[in-house]
Every structure is written in C-alpha cells, then in structure tokens.
Design an enzyme around this catalytic site. Structure first.
Site, PDB file in Angstrom:
ATOM      1  N   GLY A  17     -30.907  25.607 -74.533  1.00 46.27           N
ATOM      2  CA  GLY A  17     -30.539  24.530 -73.628  1.00 46.27           C
ATOM      3  C   GLY A  17     -31.353  24.484 -72.348  1.00 46.27           C
ATOM      4  N   ILE A  18     -30.666  24.216 -71.234  1.00 49.51           N
ATOM      5  CA  ILE A  18     -31.334  24.090 -69.944  1.00 49.51           C
ATOM      6  C   ILE A  18     -31.987  25.414 -69.544  1.00 49.51           C
ATOM      7  CG2 ILE A  18     -31.030  23.535 -67.499  1.00 49.51           C
ATOM      8  CD1 ILE A  18     -28.629  21.813 -68.313  1.00 49.51           C
ATOM      9  N   VAL A  62     -22.840  38.540 -68.998  1.00 47.48           N
ATOM     10  CA  VAL A  62     -22.866  38.488 -67.531  1.00 47.48           C
ATOM     11  C   VAL A  62     -21.510  38.759 -66.897  1.00 47.48           C
ATOM     12  CG1 VAL A  62     -24.852  36.921 -67.476  1.00 47.48           C
ATOM     13  CG2 VAL A  62     -22.526  35.960 -67.423  1.00 47.48           C
ATOM     14  N   SER A 143     -23.074  22.496 -59.690  1.00 48.78           N
ATOM     15  CA  SER A 143     -22.858  21.226 -60.376  1.00 48.78           C
ATOM     16  C   SER A 143     -22.524  20.169 -59.328  1.00 48.78           C
ATOM     17  CB  SER A 143     -21.683  21.378 -61.357  1.00 48.78           C
ATOM     18  OG  SER A 143     -21.169  20.130 -61.760  1.00 48.78           O
ATOM     19  N   TYR A 156     -13.605  24.539 -64.607  1.00 50.54           N
ATOM     20  CA  TYR A 156     -15.057  24.460 -64.442  1.00 50.54           C
ATOM     21  C   TYR A 156     -15.423  23.999 -63.033  1.00 50.54           C
ATOM     22  CZ  TYR A 156     -19.868  22.879 -64.871  1.00 50.54           C
ATOM     23  OH  TYR A 156     -21.211  22.690 -64.670  1.00 50.54           O
ATOM     24  N   VAL A 189     -26.133  16.617 -67.513  1.00 45.29           N
ATOM     25  CA  VAL A 189     -27.438  16.728 -68.163  1.00 45.29           C
ATOM     26  C   VAL A 189     -27.257  16.637 -69.677  1.00 45.29           C
ATOM     27  CG1 VAL A 189     -29.481  18.181 -68.491  1.00 45.29           C
ATOM     28  CG2 VAL A 189     -28.238  18.232 -66.306  1.00 45.29           C
TER      29      VAL A 189
END
Length: 252
Positions: A17-18, A62, A143, A156, A189
């Site tokens: 992805g990004i 993470v 974001s 989120y 995105v």
C-alpha cells in the site's frame, strides 16, 4: 542530487500500500530503506535492490515493544545507523464503519495498540540511535479525520488525533538532539486496502470529494513529495508541525 542520499530510513507498514510507495520513493532518493512490517516485505526489498537501491525487510509487530527493539537493533546492525523513522503502520482499511456504541473494547484496544502505542515504542527504540548521530527525522502519519471529527470511526479518528499531540510533545523533547518530529496527515487515499473495502469507499468517497477544493481522488503518489520534504534536510528548522495533504478538504 538525491534528497536522502546515504540516509537510513525505517518505514513501518512498508510492505504494501502507501507504505510500499513511501519505501520505493525514499530508495529512489538515495535512502537505505528498512521495510518494517508484520507482513513479509522481502519481495519489495528485492524489487528495490533490483532497481539499484538498498533495502532490507524486517518483520515486526509495532504494538510489541520487544519486537520493535529487535527491529531497531537489526536495522542499525545492517546499515550502521538510523536517520529516519516513518511511523506509517496503522489499522484503518480493515475497519468497518459503525456507530461508536457498536465498537467493542477489544477492537478499540487493537486500534490504539497499533496506531498510538506503535509510534510511541518505535520512536522510543530509534531515538537513541538518532541522538548518537545528532540527527533524526521522525514522520508520524496521522489523518485529516481528527480535524473533521469524521463519524463512525471513533477509534481510528481518536488514534490519529493522539498522533498530533504525540508529535508536538515529542518534538519538544528531542529538538535539542537534532531530531525533527513532524506529522503528515493524508486525506482519503485510494490505497489497496481502501479500494478493497467497498463499504468504506462507497460511504466516504462522495462526501470527501465534495469537501475538497481539488475535485479528484487522492493517490499514494500525492504524498511522496510532502513525505520526502519532512524526511529530508529541507525541514531542518521545522518541528512539531502537521502537514495536511488532502486536496483542500481540511484547511488549518
């Protein structure tokens, strides 16, 4: 002249992805790239090296501090230093839109563990290496949603609002060490994950496009130059700031 020549960059969530777009772009600008992901980034690392760049893949969770510390040690051992951290790993595209009252605590905790604890423990792991070199760039990915209060994604949006505060406070703690900490805040995105999440795309694309000054979809490529700026020497006197890149949906 390459913007990141001989710098060592860790991109969390970099295997697809990004994050993968970030890894390719940073490698093309001369960075030695560590693709740090819970997924296997070996194929991307091989792709980058085939194109003449330098890359390694290291699997990491993470949300787990032990895993992150091992990742940072592995990158430093392999490349000899750590200059740049892009805290990109996040839970987002797999989420289903729902009222906050329907979000259970387990899902809330999972989002917070990856999206907030992740950047914290990653920064904690790499800052000692950056301090030893008197140089560092930490780019936290937030974001546009915290600026809007986007509904039906409360966990989120809350997590990405926390990133804004984390960046500001951390910037003040490490500024004297030559480390700049800034935030990149994308809009919606069209990443692989968003394209695959039909519900998210159908419900969010229309309102988001209507809110933008630039009336088109956002692609990962729209984020490359802003990211390179925040990861390079160009932002040497800029820290604690948030750069929103969303076609003018948010103006702050």
């Amino acid at each position: 002249m390459q913007k990141l020549k001989d710098r060592v960059a860790i991109i969390t969530g970099g295997a697809q992805g990004i994050g993968a777009a970030y890894a390719r772009a940073m490698a093309a600008e001369g960075a030695r790239v560590a693709i740090a992901d819970i997924l296997d980034g070996t194929s991307l690392a091989k792709e980058i090296e085939a194109a003449g760049g330098r890359a390694m893949a290291v699997q990491v969770n993470v949300a787990d501090e032990t895993s992150v510390l091992a990742m940072a040690e592995a990158v430093n051992e392999h490349f000899g230093r750590i200059d740049i951290l892009v805290n990109n790993a996040a839970v987002y595209a797999s989420l289903q839109l729902k009222p906050f009252s329907e979000i259970d605590v387990a899902e809330w905790d999972k989002v917070m563990a990856v999206n907030v604890r992740g950047p914290f423990v990653c920064a904690k792991a790499v800052v000692p290496f950056m301090r030893s070199n008197g140089y560092g760039r930490i780019v936290n990915i937030s974001s546009g949603t915290p600026f809007k209060g986007t509904p039906n994604l409360l966990h989120y949006v809350t997590s990405k609002g926390a990133i804004l505060a984390l960046s500001r406070a951390l910037a003040r703690e490490v500024g004297g060490d030559g480390i700049c900490v800034n935030t990149l805040a994308p809009g919606l995105v069209l990443s692989e994950g968003v394209i695959q999440n039909t519900d998210m795309r159908e419900k969010l694309t229309g309102p988001v496009l209507a809110s933008r000054a630039i009336k088109r979809d956002q692609t990962p490529e729209d984020l490359i130059e802003p990211l390179l700026f925040l990861a390079s020497d160009a932002c040497a006197f800029m820290t604690g700031e948030t750069l929103v890149v969303d076609g003018g949906s948010v103006m702050h």
